[in-house]
Every structure is written in structure tokens, then in C-alpha cells.
Design an enzyme around this catalytic site. Structure first.
Site, PDB file in Angstrom:
ATOM      1  CB  SER A  13      -0.895   0.008   1.240  1.00  0.00           C
ATOM      2  OG  SER A  13      -1.576   1.245   1.340  1.00  0.00           O
ATOM      3  CG  HIS A  38      -3.777  -2.680  -1.512  1.00  0.00           C
ATOM      4  ND1 HIS A  38      -4.765  -3.638  -1.636  1.00  0.00           N
ATOM      5  CD2 HIS A  38      -4.274  -1.724  -0.697  1.00  0.00           C
ATOM      6  CE1 HIS A  38      -5.812  -3.275  -0.920  1.00  0.00           C
ATOM      7  NE2 HIS A  38      -5.541  -2.117  -0.350  1.00  0.00           N
ATOM      8  CG  ASP A  40      -5.168   2.081  -0.233  1.00  0.00           C
ATOM      9  OD1 ASP A  40      -5.970   1.156  -0.042  1.00  0.00           O
ATOM     10  OD2 ASP A  40      -3.993   2.068   0.199  1.00  0.00           O
ATOM     11  CG  MET A  42      -9.251   6.438  -0.005  1.00  0.00           C
ATOM     12  SD  MET A  42      -8.521   6.967   1.565  1.00  0.00           S
ATOM     13  CE  MET A  42      -7.407   5.590   1.878  1.00  0.00           C
ATOM     14  CG  HIS A  72      -8.888  -1.000  -0.912  1.00  0.00           C
ATOM     15  ND1 HIS A  72      -8.348  -0.870   0.345  1.00  0.00           N
ATOM     16  CD2 HIS A  72     -10.217  -1.248  -0.734  1.00  0.00           C
ATOM     17  CE1 HIS A  72      -9.294  -1.033   1.245  1.00  0.00           C
ATOM     18  NE2 HIS A  72     -10.440  -1.239   0.613  1.00  0.00           N
ATOM     19  CG  MET A  74     -11.469   2.111   0.563  1.00  0.00           C
ATOM     20  SD  MET A  74     -10.167   2.503   1.756  1.00  0.00           S
ATOM     21  CE  MET A  74      -8.743   2.563   0.653  1.00  0.00           C
ATOM     22  CG  MET A 145     -11.299  -3.177   5.059  1.00  0.00           C
ATOM     23  SD  MET A 145      -9.747  -2.722   4.237  1.00  0.00           S
ATOM     24  CE  MET A 145      -9.141  -1.387   5.292  1.00  0.00           C
ATOM     25  CG  ASP A 179      -5.567  -2.715   3.450  1.00  0.00           C
ATOM     26  OD1 ASP A 179      -4.532  -2.259   3.984  1.00  0.00           O
ATOM     27  OD2 ASP A 179      -6.266  -2.052   2.664  1.00  0.00           O
TER      28      ASP A 179
END
Length: 230
Positions: A13, A38, A40, A42, A72, A74, A145, A179
């Protein structure tokens, strides 16, 4: 015996890396032994933070042709971004089941776009919500998570390991990702519970010897995988 198909995969990450040098940082950490990135994403709605989207992913892909990108997502409307993320070069689209009213339709849409399907659950979500979709063979990976999604650097939630154990007992060969707060001090718990896809951020990025951290985590997971196969 089918459990021999399980493979340890260490994902990085890069949320807490130097975002001004994202490609260089990613390359540095990948050469330390990681298996995938990975990433992220958002949107400031599903989680109270804002990171990057498909354009940044596309730029990274242009510099890293063969790296597996696990997105990922989100985001509040995961259906909205499937095409853009696929076009940017992602390999796996991991959405949160809490963010969609039609998980099955979304899984199919992701597959049709040429990506693997990851299904994530937040800490307060009952793990049973993913079972129907796994049983319908619509899910390639379940993400448990181990912190509240949205920010890096949080403390690991040990109580989430019961979710990992539950899924592993039902699906011996399914990829299970953890994660949040995962590093040298928590990897044994993750490995023993049955996680084989390990996302680590701060513990690797901020360590002066990231290769050793990655190697130690891989050893812990592989030890447990070998026990599954007995």
C-alpha cells in the site's frame, strides 16, 4: 490437498509513500520483494479522505507494464468507476460490499471489463454477507479490513482474525487479503488465521530494510500454507 494452490502474495500500500515520487517509490518497494501494488482509491464520500483515481493509475501503468495492480476502491459508487479503472490498466477491482446495492451485478461488470473481483468488508460488517457471492463463483478474493478504511497508519484489529478464519475454513483455496496495520508484529496472527494476500504499508514503506520485512512476512505466511497442505 487442493490447498497447495494457495500462494503467499505480499502487496504494498503506497498510501504513506512519497506521493510526489510515486513511480520511483513503487519501483523501490517492488524490487524489495513485493508481489503487487495495492492502490487505495478514496473519494471523500465512502471514506473521509481523498487520494487518487484512474489517471494516476494509468500513469503508473505506463511505467510498470507487468506489475499486478489491485485497486482498493473505497468509493461510494463503485459501479461508476469500473470502465475507467479497467481502461487505466488495473488487474483487480476490489470494492466494498457496503457501497453497493447490487453486488452480483457489479461482480459481473468487473469480470466483463477484464479484471478480477475483490470484495471487501469493513470491521463492523458481518462476514456472512460475502458467502452467497463466493458460492456463486463471482468473487476471486475477499478483503478483510483490519482497520477502519480511509487512513493509513492505524492500529491492527486482532478481532478481525475470526472473519479470516471463517472464510478460510469454508473456502480452502480462496485468496483472502488483509489490510490495515499489518507488519512484523501482526503477521503471525494473519497467517495463522488463513490470510495469504498481505497488504502492508507503513511497516514496509517506513522501514530502513523493506526487503527484510517483506521476506519475514512471506516466511510466516508460507509456513502456515505448508501446514494447510499436510
Amino acid at each position: 490437498m487442493a490447498n497447495k494452490l494457495l500462494k503467499c502474495k505480499i502487496g504494498l500500500s503506497i498510501l504513506n509513500a512519497d506521493l510526489a515520487s510515486l513511480a520511483a517509490e513503487s519501483e523501490r518497494l517492488l524490487t524489495s520483494g513485493a508481489d503487487y501494488l495495492h492502490l487505495d482509491v478514496m473519494d471523500g464520500h465512502f471514506v473521509p479522505n481523498l487520494t487518487f483515481g484512474a489517471p494516476v493509475v494509468k500513469c503508473l501503468r505506463s511505467k510498470m507494464k507487468d506489475v499486478f495492480f489491485d485497486m482498493h476502491m473505497m468509493v461510494a459508487k463503485p459501479e461508476q468507476w469500473v470502465k475507467d479503472v479497467a481502461d487505466a490498466g488495473a488487474d483487480q477491482y476490489t470494492f466494498h460490499i457496503e457501497a453497493t446495492q447490487n453486488p452480483g451485478e457489479l461482480c459481473r461488470k468487473i469480470r466483463e471489463a477484464g479484471m478480477k473481483v475483490g470484495m471487501g468488508v469493513k470491521p463492523n460488517t458481518d462476514i456472512n454477507v460475502v458467502v452467497d457471492w463466493i458460492d456463486q463463483d463471482l468473487v476471486d478474493m475477499v478483503l478483510v479490513m483490519t482497520v477502519e478504511p480511509g487512513f493509513g497508519g492505524q492500529s491492527f484489529m486482532q478481532e478481525m482474525m475470526s472473519k479470516v478464519s471463517f472464510i478460510r475454513s469454508k473456502y480452502p483455496t480462496l485468496d483472502i487479503e488483509v489490510d490495515g496495520g499489518v507488519g512484523p508484529n501482526t503477521i503471525d496472527s494473519c497467517a495463522k488465521a488463513g490470510a495469504n494476500m498481505i497488504v502492508s504499508g507503513t511497516a514496509v514503506v517506513k522501514n530502513p530494510d523493506p526487503a527484510k520485512v517483506i521476506a519475514d512476512m512471506r516466511e510466516a505466511v508460507n509456513k502456515q500454507i505448508s501446514l494447510y497442505s499436510l
